[in-house]
Design a protein around this motif. Structure first.
Motif, PDB file in Angstrom:
ATOM      1  N   ALA A 100       0.800  -1.752  -0.044  1.00  0.00           N
ATOM      2  CA  ALA A 100      -0.502  -0.049  -0.342  1.00  0.00           C
ATOM      3  C   ALA A 100       0.578   1.123  -0.106  1.00  0.00           C
ATOM      4  O   ALA A 100       0.314   2.287  -0.783  1.00  0.00           O
ATOM      5  N   LEU A 101       1.987   1.418   0.536  1.00  0.00           N
ATOM      6  CA  LEU A 101       3.229   2.328   0.910  1.00  0.00           C
ATOM      7  C   LEU A 101       3.878   2.601  -0.450  1.00  0.00           C
ATOM      8  O   LEU A 101       4.595   3.798  -0.592  1.00  0.00           O
ATOM      9  N   ARG A 102       3.407   1.860  -1.759  1.00  0.00           N
ATOM     10  CA  ARG A 102       4.559   1.581  -2.489  1.00  0.00           C
ATOM     11  C   ARG A 102       3.454   3.050  -3.447  1.00  0.00           C
ATOM     12  O   ARG A 102       4.570   3.551  -4.660  1.00  0.00           O
ATOM     13  N   VAL A 103       2.471   3.487  -3.368  1.00  0.00           N
ATOM     14  CA  VAL A 103       2.030   4.203  -3.997  1.00  0.00           C
ATOM     15  C   VAL A 103       1.512   5.362  -2.825  1.00  0.00           C
ATOM     16  O   VAL A 103       1.830   5.760  -1.731  1.00  0.00           O
ATOM     17  N   GLN A 104       1.787   6.759  -3.826  1.00  0.00           N
ATOM     18  CA  GLN A 104       1.363   8.298  -3.125  1.00  0.00           C
ATOM     19  C   GLN A 104       0.607   8.665  -3.616  1.00  0.00           C
ATOM     20  O   GLN A 104      -0.291   8.779  -4.290  1.00  0.00           O
ATOM     21  N   GLY A 105       0.141   9.725  -2.427  1.00  0.00           N
ATOM     22  CA  GLY A 105      -0.863  10.884  -3.211  1.00  0.00           C
ATOM     23  C   GLY A 105      -2.068  11.126  -3.206  1.00  0.00           C
ATOM     24  O   GLY A 105      -3.112   9.385  -1.979  1.00  0.00           O
ATOM     25  N   PRO A 106      -2.946  10.788  -4.231  1.00  0.00           N
ATOM     26  CA  PRO A 106      -4.414  10.722  -4.117  1.00  0.00           C
ATOM     27  C   PRO A 106      -5.019   9.001  -3.940  1.00  0.00           C
ATOM     28  O   PRO A 106      -5.190   8.889  -3.607  1.00  0.00           O
ATOM     29  N   TYR A 107      -3.618   8.858  -4.896  1.00  0.00           N
ATOM     30  CA  TYR A 107      -3.918   6.948  -5.004  1.00  0.00           C
ATOM     31  C   TYR A 107      -3.576   5.888  -3.583  1.00  0.00           C
ATOM     32  O   TYR A 107      -4.449   5.449  -3.475  1.00  0.00           O
ATOM     33  N   PHE A 108      -2.780   6.921  -2.535  1.00  0.00           N
ATOM     34  CA  PHE A 108      -2.743   6.304  -1.133  1.00  0.00           C
ATOM     35  C   PHE A 108      -4.073   6.592  -0.498  1.00  0.00           C
ATOM     36  O   PHE A 108      -4.745   5.434   0.025  1.00  0.00           O
ATOM     37  N   VAL A 109      -4.670   7.424  -1.048  1.00  0.00           N
ATOM     38  CA  VAL A 109      -5.792   7.963   0.356  1.00  0.00           C
ATOM     39  C   VAL A 109      -6.942   6.709  -0.907  1.00  0.00           C
ATOM     40  O   VAL A 109      -7.549   6.382   0.284  1.00  0.00           O
ATOM     41  N   ILE A 110      -6.705   6.577  -1.848  1.00  0.00           N
ATOM     42  CA  ILE A 110      -8.810   6.106  -2.127  1.00  0.00           C
ATOM     43  C   ILE A 110      -7.518   4.983  -1.997  1.00  0.00           C
ATOM     44  O   ILE A 110      -9.185   3.253  -2.106  1.00  0.00           O
ATOM     45  N   LEU A 111      -6.807   4.303  -1.630  1.00  0.00           N
ATOM     46  CA  LEU A 111      -6.475   2.733  -1.658  1.00  0.00           C
ATOM     47  C   LEU A 111      -6.996   2.554  -0.598  1.00  0.00           C
ATOM     48  O   LEU A 111      -7.110   0.934  -0.064  1.00  0.00           O
ATOM     49  N   THR A 112      -6.641   3.508   0.460  1.00  0.00           N
ATOM     50  CA  THR A 112      -6.497   3.108   1.972  1.00  0.00           C
ATOM     51  C   THR A 112      -8.287   3.230   2.352  1.00  0.00           C
ATOM     52  O   THR A 112      -8.812   2.003   2.552  1.00  0.00           O
ATOM     53  N   TYR A 113      -9.249   4.167   0.838  1.00  0.00           N
ATOM     54  CA  TYR A 113     -10.321   4.015   1.814  1.00  0.00           C
ATOM     55  C   TYR A 113     -11.230   2.690   1.518  1.00  0.00           C
ATOM     56  O   TYR A 113     -11.677   1.822   1.935  1.00  0.00           O
ATOM     57  N   GLY A 114     -10.261   2.252  -0.180  1.00  0.00           N
ATOM     58  CA  GLY A 114     -10.979   0.947  -0.727  1.00  0.00           C
ATOM     59  C   GLY A 114     -10.385  -0.411   0.496  1.00  0.00           C
ATOM     60  O   GLY A 114     -11.298  -1.534  -0.371  1.00  0.00           O
ATOM     61  N   LEU A 115      -9.429  -0.159   0.831  1.00  0.00           N
ATOM     62  CA  LEU A 115      -8.949  -1.846   1.745  1.00  0.00           C
ATOM     63  C   LEU A 115      -9.996  -1.531   2.792  1.00  0.00           C
ATOM     64  O   LEU A 115     -10.635  -2.748   3.015  1.00  0.00           O
ATOM     65  N   ALA A 116     -10.524  -0.640   2.911  1.00  0.00           N
ATOM     66  CA  ALA A 116     -11.306  -0.322   4.731  1.00  0.00           C
ATOM     67  C   ALA A 116     -13.048  -0.985   3.748  1.00  0.00           C
ATOM     68  O   ALA A 116     -13.628  -1.503   4.705  1.00  0.00           O
ATOM     69  N   GLU A 117     -13.079  -0.497   2.894  1.00  0.00           N
ATOM     70  CA  GLU A 117     -14.172  -1.011   1.879  1.00  0.00           C
ATOM     71  C   GLU A 117     -14.740  -2.226   2.209  1.00  0.00           C
ATOM     72  O   GLU A 117     -15.375  -3.033   2.574  1.00  0.00           O
ATOM     73  N   LEU A 118     -13.306  -3.006   1.576  1.00  0.00           N
ATOM     74  CA  LEU A 118     -12.946  -4.221   0.873  1.00  0.00           C
ATOM     75  C   LEU A 118     -12.809  -4.835   2.331  1.00  0.00           C
ATOM     76  O   LEU A 118     -14.098  -6.041   2.834  1.00  0.00           O
ATOM     77  N   VAL A 119     -12.327  -4.616   3.512  1.00  0.00           N
ATOM     78  CA  VAL A 119     -11.937  -6.011   4.429  1.00  0.00           C
ATOM     79  C   VAL A 119     -13.806  -5.594   5.372  1.00  0.00           C
ATOM     80  O   VAL A 119     -14.868  -6.534   5.683  1.00  0.00           O
ATOM     81  N   ARG A 120     -14.848  -4.942   5.049  1.00  0.00           N
ATOM     82  CA  ARG A 120     -15.996  -5.222   5.946  1.00  0.00           C
ATOM     83  C   ARG A 120     -16.813  -5.884   5.484  1.00  0.00           C
ATOM     84  O   ARG A 120     -17.105  -6.548   5.651  1.00  0.00           O
ATOM     85  N   ASN A 121     -16.687  -5.673   4.197  1.00  0.00           N
ATOM     86  CA  ASN A 121     -17.941  -6.418   3.271  1.00  0.00           C
ATOM     87  C   ASN A 121     -17.368  -7.901   3.044  1.00  0.00           C
ATOM     88  O   ASN A 121     -18.039  -8.069   3.279  1.00  0.00           O
ATOM     89  N   VAL A 122     -15.512  -8.078   3.537  1.00  0.00           N
ATOM     90  CA  VAL A 122     -15.540  -9.580   3.803  1.00  0.00           C
ATOM     91  C   VAL A 122     -15.670  -9.942   5.170  1.00  0.00           C
ATOM     92  O   VAL A 122     -16.471 -10.965   5.047  1.00  0.00           O
ATOM     93  N   VAL A 123     -15.844  -9.043   6.130  1.00  0.00           N
ATOM     94  CA  VAL A 123     -16.335  -9.374   7.236  1.00  0.00           C
ATOM     95  C   VAL A 123     -18.143  -9.721   7.490  1.00  0.00           C
ATOM     96  O   VAL A 123     -18.732 -10.752   8.010  1.00  0.00           O
ATOM     97  N   MET A 124     -18.493  -8.956   7.070  1.00  0.00           N
ATOM     98  CA  MET A 124     -20.542  -9.168   6.289  1.00  0.00           C
ATOM     99  C   MET A 124     -20.572 -10.490   5.925  1.00  0.00           C
ATOM    100  O   MET A 124     -21.001 -10.867   6.162  1.00  0.00           O
ATOM    101  N   ARG A 125     -19.440 -10.539   5.003  1.00  0.00           N
ATOM    102  CA  ARG A 125     -20.050 -12.054   3.956  1.00  0.00           C
ATOM    103  C   ARG A 125     -19.979 -12.958   5.095  1.00  0.00           C
ATOM    104  O   ARG A 125     -20.676 -14.023   4.664  1.00  0.00           O
TER     105      ARG A 125
END
Length: 300
Positions: A100-125
């Motif tokens: 995750a820390l290989r990307v910077q700027g807005p890409y890191f922002v989007i990536l961290t938000y996406g990871l959080a949503e991914l884990v949330r949906n995995v746990v819900m499943r």
């Protein structure tokens, strides 16, 4: 100003630790919320304020800590369940931090938000697959104990944020924020420092998630991994000011007390007035409450 910061910090810490002795449920609830947001905002600042890597995924650490704590509560001691939640969040940060820390700027922002949503949906499943749409929690400590623990986490996170800024580790992180390529050129271990900061910023949220879910007595993935948590953390850090350790404390205090005041006086227009107030504040006080305090005391 540093001595004044220390005095005010000690006063807040002592006051928070003494509140449970009063037995006032509303006051304890308010202190619990204040300490929670201080802990989260300070932990966020260990990574984002020092390195410039803006994270919108801290809710994932809160949710992981809550989930692990719920699974272990009743089978292991309270302290062990809480520690396991914090450790699980740190391990997750260690696993996903390197790519995750290989990307910077807005890409890191989007990536961290996406990871959080991914884990949330995995746990819900997972919860849906096993037929569990919510978990009731029993055998939890008293609310007074939970308040003391949350205040302790707020104090610990503040000490950690101070250490991250005023140490060789913090100097390396500051160099990364200023110019990552130049820092690596002169020998700063950029990848290792970023990963350590990412892991350090995950530990406290994991424990906070455990305490929060024990307070409510009910676990529901959508709430535990709520993305609003991440946005609120960033908002508090910006309102308080990201350049000093006292910034997140002031931001958490200001945001929480303002929310309480608006909720009690304008319940129908609460979110609208709060949003407009925050927008105006960020536009006209760009350095946050910390910068405003420096201006008022004549400190450049």
């Amino acid at each position: 100003m540093k001595s004044l910061d220390i005095i005010l910090g000690l006063a807040l810490a002592i006051g928070g630790l003494l509140v449970p002795l009063s037995g006032d449920a509303y006051l304890m609830g308010l202190v619990f919320q204040l300490a929670m947001w201080v802990a989260l905002a300070q932990s966020w600042s260990i990574l984002s304020s020092t390195t410039g890597y803006l994270s919108l995924g801290h809710a994932v650490f809160v949710g992981i800590g809550a989930y692990v704590c719920v699974l272990l509560t009743g089978t292991v001691p309270f302290a062990a369940a809480l520690a396991a939640g914090a450790l699980a969040a740190a391990l997750f940060a260690g696993v996903i931090g390197m790519p995750a820390l290989r990307v910077q700027g807005p890409y890191f922002v989007i990536l961290t938000y996406g990871l959080a949503e991914l884990v949330r949906n995995v746990v819900m499943r997972i919860e849906s697959a096993i037929g569990s749409f919510g978990r009731m929690i029993f055998l939890v400590p008293s609310f007074e104990v939970l308040v003391w623990c949350m205040v302790g986490l707020g104090i610990l996170a503040t000490i950690g944020a101070y250490a991250a800024r005023h140490s060789a580790f913090g100097a390396g992180l500051a160099a990364i924020r200023e110019n990552e390529v130049a820092a690596e050129t002169v020998g700063v271990p950029v990848a290792r420092l970023k990963l350590l900061a990412f892991i350090a910023s995950a530990v406290i949220p994991g424990a906070v998630g455990g305490l929060s879910v024990l307070r409510t007595g009910y676990f529901e993935p959508a709430q535990a991994f709520d993305p609003v948590i991440s946005f609120t953390i960033v908002t508090m850090a910006l309102v308080g000011g990201t350049e000093t350790v006292r910034g997140p404390v002031l931001g958490a205090l200001g945001f929480t007390l303002l929310s309480e005041a608006l909720w009690s006086s304008l319940p129908q227009l609460y979110m609208i007035v709060l949003g407009l107030t925050l927008i105006a504040f960020i536009l006209f006080v760009p350095k946050g409450l910390s910068g405003l305090a420096d201006r008022m005391t004549g400190r450049s």
